[in-house]
Design an enzyme around this catalytic site. Structure first.
Site, PDB file in Angstrom:
ATOM      1  CB  THR A  11     -47.928  -3.585 -16.268  1.00  0.00           C
ATOM      2  OG1 THR A  11     -48.864  -3.984 -17.277  1.00  0.00           O
ATOM      3  CG2 THR A  11     -48.561  -3.782 -14.903  1.00  0.00           C
ATOM      4  CB  THR A  86     -45.206  -8.565 -19.374  1.00  0.00           C
ATOM      5  OG1 THR A  86     -46.639  -8.425 -19.342  1.00  0.00           O
ATOM      6  CG2 THR A  86     -44.614  -8.045 -18.080  1.00  0.00           C
TER       7      THR A  86
END
Length: 319
Positions: A11, A86
Site C-alpha cells: 500500500t 501490511t
C-alpha cells in the site's frame, strides 16, 4: 549516516488508476515524498520488488535476507528500512528476525492509506522508521516494526485492524519504544528466546498447514493433512480441543507429521498441568505436540523455518 530503504511494494507504494490502487511507486519516489527525511540520514534505495504482500513467498523472503546480509557487510550502511504491504508484514518481519544475524538495524514499515487517499500514513511511517534505524539502541533489539510512531519487536507485533492506521500492536507486552518528534524513546527491551536459524533454501516448504480449533469442529481439515510437512494448531484457551478431533491428531502422529500447538487467544500461553480432562493440555502433551508461544501465523513461520534448518526441536518446547 546512510540508511537503505528496501522497497517491496504494498500500500505504501500504491497509486490509484480510478478503479483501485496497486503498487507502482519506486523506492526513490517513496523517499522523495517525505519532507525532512534528508535531515535524518542520507537515504539510498533498493527496488527489491513491487507487489502486493499476499504475493510474497518464503523463497522471496530468503532472497531478502541474503540482500540484508549484503547490506550489513557494507560499513557505510547505518541501518535498513524495509517497506512492504501490511497483510503479511508481521510474518515477513519475523522470518527475517529468525534468519538475519547481522548487526545493522532492520526496521519494517508500510502504510494503511495509499498516497491517493486523504491522510496517507506512509511518509510519516517511513520518516519514523529511518529515525529508529539510526538510533543507537535499535541494533540491539532484533528486527523491528515501526508503525504510527510505535516501535515493536517483530516477534511480538501483529496486525489488529483491517483498515485503521493504528493497526500494529504488541498484545500483552506493548511496544518497545515510541518516536517523539526527532527522538526515539525506549521503554523496554526485547526478550527473544528464539534461536537464529539458517534454513536450507531448497528445504523451505509451504506445505505446513495452519488450523484454528473452533466449537464442535469436524476432522476434515486435519484428515487432509496426513501428508503435510507439519500442522500448526491454534487450540482453544490454554490448550484445549474437542474430543472428536483427538483420533485425527493421533493419526498425524502415527504418520510422523509434527503438530505445533499454540493458543488462539491474542494473549497468553498454553497451560501445562492445570487441567487433565480428555482434550485438555494434558492431551496435547500425550499426543507429543510441540508448544509455541506465538500466534498461529508466526507459529507457522517458525515451523517452516525450523523444518528447513532441521532444528524443529530447538525451535519449540515439547513438554
Amino acid at each position: 549516516m546512510v540508511v537503505v530503504v528496501v522497497s517491496l511494494g504494498g500500500t505504501i507504494a500504491s497509486t490509484s488508476d480510478g478503479d483501485g490502487a496497486s503498487p507502482s511507486l519506486s523506492g526513490r519516489e517513496l523517499v522523495d515524498a517525505v519532507p525532512g527525511l534528508g535531515d535524518v540520514a542520507d537515504v539510498d534505495t533498493v527496488d527489491f520488488a513491487n507487489e502486493p504482500s499476499p504475493y510474497m513467498t518464503y523463497e522471496g523472503l530468503y532472497d531478502l535476507v541474503e540482500r540484508l546480509e549484503e547490506l550489513d557487510s557494507d560499513p557505510d550502511v547505518t541501518g535498513v528500512v524495509v517497506t512492504q504491504g501490511t497483510d503479511v508484514l508481521e510474518e515477513s518481519a519475523y522470518f527475517v528476525d529468525l534468519c538475519y544475524d547481522g548487526g545493522t538495524p532492520v526496521v519494517f514499515t508500510g502504510a494503511m492509506r495509499n498516497p491517493s487517499l486523504a491522510g496517507p500514513d506512509g511518509p510519516a511511517n517511513l520518516l519514523a522508521s529511518v529515525r529508529v534505524a539510526v538510533d543507537g539502541t535499535a541494533g540491539e533489539e532484533g528486527t523491528l516494526v515501526c508503525f504510527n510512531d510505535r516501535v515493536h519487536a517483530a516477534r511480538e507485533v501483529t496486525k489488529t485492524n483491517a483498515t485503521n492506521v493504528d493497526t500494529f500492536r504488541s498484545p500483552e507486552f506493548g511496544p518497545l519504544a515510541v518516536v517523539d518528534e526527532d527522538r526515539v524513546t525506549w521503554r523496554r527491551r526485547s526478550e527473544n528466546p528464539d534461536p537464529t536459524l539458517a534454513p536450507d533454501r531448497d528445504a523451505l516448504s509451504s506445505d505446513v498447514e495452519a488450523i484454528t480449533v473452533t466449537l464442535d469442529m469436524s476432522t476434515r481439515l486435519l484428515d487432509a493433512c496426513a501428508d503435510s510437512d507439519a500442522v500448526c494448531l491454534a487450540a482453544l484457551g490454554a490448550g484445549h480441543i474437542p474430543p472428536q478431533i483427538i483420533p485425527a491428531l493421533e493419526t498425524l502422529g502415527e504418520r510422523g507429521v509434527p503438530v505445533v500447538a499454540t493458543t488462539r487467544c491474542p494473549e497468553g500461553r498454553l497451560a501445562r498441568r492445570t487441567y487433565d480432562f480428555r482434550g485438555s493440555e494434558r492431551t496435547l502433551r500425550e499426543l507429543g505436540c510441540r508448544y509455541s508461544d506465538l500466534n498461529l501465523q508466526k507459529t507457522r513461520v517458525r515451523t517452516v523455518t525450523a523444518l528447513a534448518a532441521d532444528r524443529l526441536d530447538d525451535a519449540f518446547d515439547r513438554p
